[in-house]
Design a protein around this motif. Structure first.
Motif, mmCIF file in Angstrom:
data_model
loop_
_atom_site.group_PDB
_atom_site.id
_atom_site.type_symbol
_atom_site.label_atom_id
_atom_site.label_comp_id
_atom_site.label_asym_id
_atom_site.label_seq_id
_atom_site.Cartn_x
_atom_site.Cartn_y
_atom_site.Cartn_z
ATOM 1 N N LYS A 120 0.814 -1.195 0.000
ATOM 2 C CA LYS A 120 0.000 0.000 0.000
ATOM 3 C C LYS A 120 0.851 1.250 0.000
ATOM 4 N N GLY A 121 2.129 1.100 0.287
ATOM 5 C CA GLY A 121 2.993 2.252 0.436
ATOM 6 C C GLY A 121 3.129 2.585 1.906
ATOM 7 N N LEU A 122 4.338 2.891 2.325
ATOM 8 C CA LEU A 122 4.593 3.133 3.741
ATOM 9 C C LEU A 122 3.787 4.303 4.267
ATOM 10 N N ALA A 123 3.696 5.377 3.488
ATOM 11 C CA ALA A 123 2.984 6.563 3.962
ATOM 12 C C ALA A 123 1.508 6.275 4.196
ATOM 13 N N ALA A 124 0.871 5.581 3.238
ATOM 14 C CA ALA A 124 -0.552 5.269 3.387
ATOM 15 C C ALA A 124 -0.792 4.318 4.547
ATOM 16 N N THR A 125 0.070 3.315 4.686
ATOM 17 C CA THR A 125 -0.058 2.367 5.795
ATOM 18 C C THR A 125 0.116 3.072 7.135
ATOM 19 N N ALA A 126 1.139 3.939 7.217
ATOM 20 C CA ALA A 126 1.407 4.657 8.467
ATOM 21 C C ALA A 126 0.263 5.585 8.832
ATOM 22 N N LEU A 127 -0.324 6.236 7.833
ATOM 23 C CA LEU A 127 -1.441 7.145 8.108
ATOM 24 C C LEU A 127 -2.645 6.377 8.642
ATOM 25 N N GLY A 128 -2.962 5.242 8.003
ATOM 26 C CA GLY A 128 -4.073 4.435 8.487
ATOM 27 C C GLY A 128 -3.815 3.922 9.889
ATOM 28 N N ALA A 129 -2.592 3.466 10.142
ATOM 29 C CA ALA A 129 -2.237 2.969 11.472
ATOM 30 C C ALA A 129 -2.312 4.082 12.505
ATOM 31 N N LEU A 130 -1.935 5.296 12.114
ATOM 32 C CA LEU A 130 -1.989 6.426 13.045
ATOM 33 C C LEU A 130 -3.425 6.728 13.453
ATOM 34 N N VAL A 131 -4.341 6.677 12.504
ATOM 35 C CA VAL A 131 -5.754 6.927 12.814
ATOM 36 C C VAL A 131 -6.272 5.884 13.800
ATOM 37 N N VAL A 132 -5.961 4.612 13.547
ATOM 38 C CA VAL A 132 -6.396 3.545 14.459
ATOM 39 C C VAL A 132 -5.746 3.723 15.831
ATOM 40 N N GLY A 133 -4.463 4.104 15.838
ATOM 41 C CA GLY A 133 -3.771 4.330 17.101
ATOM 42 C C GLY A 133 -4.385 5.458 17.903
ATOM 43 N N LEU A 134 -4.787 6.525 17.219
ATOM 44 C CA LEU A 134 -5.402 7.665 17.914
ATOM 45 C C LEU A 134 -6.746 7.289 18.514
ATOM 46 N N VAL A 135 -7.519 6.499 17.787
ATOM 47 C CA VAL A 135 -8.805 6.031 18.330
ATOM 48 C C VAL A 135 -8.563 5.164 19.566
ATOM 49 N N THR A 136 -7.559 4.301 19.486
ATOM 50 C CA THR A 136 -7.230 3.436 20.624
ATOM 51 C C THR A 136 -6.799 4.258 21.828
ATOM 52 N N GLY A 137 -5.928 5.240 21.610
ATOM 53 C CA GLY A 137 -5.482 6.091 22.708
ATOM 54 C C GLY A 137 -6.627 6.866 23.333
ATOM 55 N N ALA A 138 -7.556 7.346 22.501
ATOM 56 C CA ALA A 138 -8.717 8.077 23.017
ATOM 57 C C ALA A 138 -9.582 7.174 23.895
ATOM 58 N N CYS A 139 -9.731 5.920 23.485
ATOM 59 C CA CYS A 139 -10.524 4.973 24.281
ATOM 60 C C CYS A 139 -9.853 4.684 25.622
ATOM 61 N N VAL A 140 -8.518 4.621 25.627
ATOM 62 C CA VAL A 140 -7.794 4.417 26.888
ATOM 63 C C VAL A 140 -8.045 5.584 27.830
ATOM 64 N N LEU A 141 -7.983 6.799 27.315
ATOM 65 C CA LEU A 141 -8.234 7.980 28.139
ATOM 66 C C LEU A 141 -9.673 7.994 28.659
#
Length: 262
Positions: free
Chosen positions: A173-194
């Motif tokens: 998918k390309g590193l940039a696209a993969t990293a962006l998608g992973a970042l969005v999922v990571g942010l949702v996860t972090g928000a749920c932890v908070l």
């Protein structure tokens, strides 16, 4: 039928599949090591409120890194609930899903063993487990874990959908696209932890709860961290594939949805 099962089992032991299992092991190891390790460090060094923020940040960024390093080999599930969602949606075979789960649970357990021996095994609770607040019931905790997992897994589906720029299970998918998608999922996860860390530990990942439980020997309320996330993940897959983005959607300019994992 028998030939189909045989073909699936043969695929499960192909070189590509073995690399995928190893990728899930390594990425889940990284994620659980960062998550549980941050909880240990935060508990030792900071007040509770700051510890919650530190844990949320570590869990978010740990997940981003884990997904990125595994994406090209396995799709970067890192979570048995994500694998379950794609099995429900028919995007991964059931035999392959079992091997993914095994790799994820082993990765989590090994990460917690390393953390346990780093602390010289001085105390059984050196590796903290996910626990339910005394203000909550097991049923309520399972619902909360299910709702949070739904949000995470639904986000995985959305950012991985070809109609949104995703492609073929996160591979090539390309590193940039993969990293962006992973970042969005990571942010949702972090928000749920908070939002709910003090109530259930905000696991959203059976592997994240399983490893600490094995190493500490504390299996209390493990059902909460399996039943809730699995149901939430399954519902997320059905909602996205059946309602929001059905494979045969005639309005899609990109045709059928292919196997999608961040």
């Amino acid at each position: 039928m028998a030939s189909n099962i045989g073909a699936q089992l043969k695929h499960c032991f192909s070189a590509a599949s073995l690399r995928a299992y190893l990728a899930e092991f390594i990425s889940t190891f990284l994620f659980v090591f960062a998550t549980v390790g941050s909880a240990i460090s935060a508990r030792m060094a900071t007040p509770d409120a700051t510890a919650l923020v530190a844990t949320a940040v570590a869990q978010a960024f740990g997940l981003v890194a884990a997904v990125v390093i595994a994406a090209d080999f396995s799709g970067g599930h890192v979570n048995p609930a994500v694998t379950f969602a794609f099995a429900v949606g028919g995007r991964i075979g059931v035999p392959t899903a079992f091997f993914y789960w095994t790799s994820q649970l082993l990765g989590s357990t090994f990460a917690c063993l390393v953390l346990h021996y780093m602390s010289a095994g001085q105390a059984r609770n050196a590796v903290p487990t996910t626990r339910i607040s005394v203000l909550m019931t097991g049923f309520g905790a399972a619902i909360l874990e299910g709702v949070m997992t739904f949000m995470v897994v639904y986000t995985v589906h959305v950012v991985g959908d070809p109609r949104n720029g995703g492609n073929n299970g996160g591979r090539n998918k390309g590193l940039a696209a993969t990293a962006l998608g992973a970042l969005v999922v990571g942010l949702v996860t972090g928000a749920c932890v908070l939002a709910s860390g003090p109530m259930t530990g905000a696991s959203m990942n059976p592997a994240r709860s399983f490893g600490p439980a094995v190493v500490s020997g504390a299996f209390g309320n493990q059902a909460v961290y399996w039943v809730g996330p699995m149901i939430g993940a399954g519902v997320a897959a059905l909602v996205h594939q059946g309602v929001m983005a059905p494979p045969s959607d005639p309005e899609s300019p990109h045709g059928d949805v292919v196997a999608v994992v961040v």
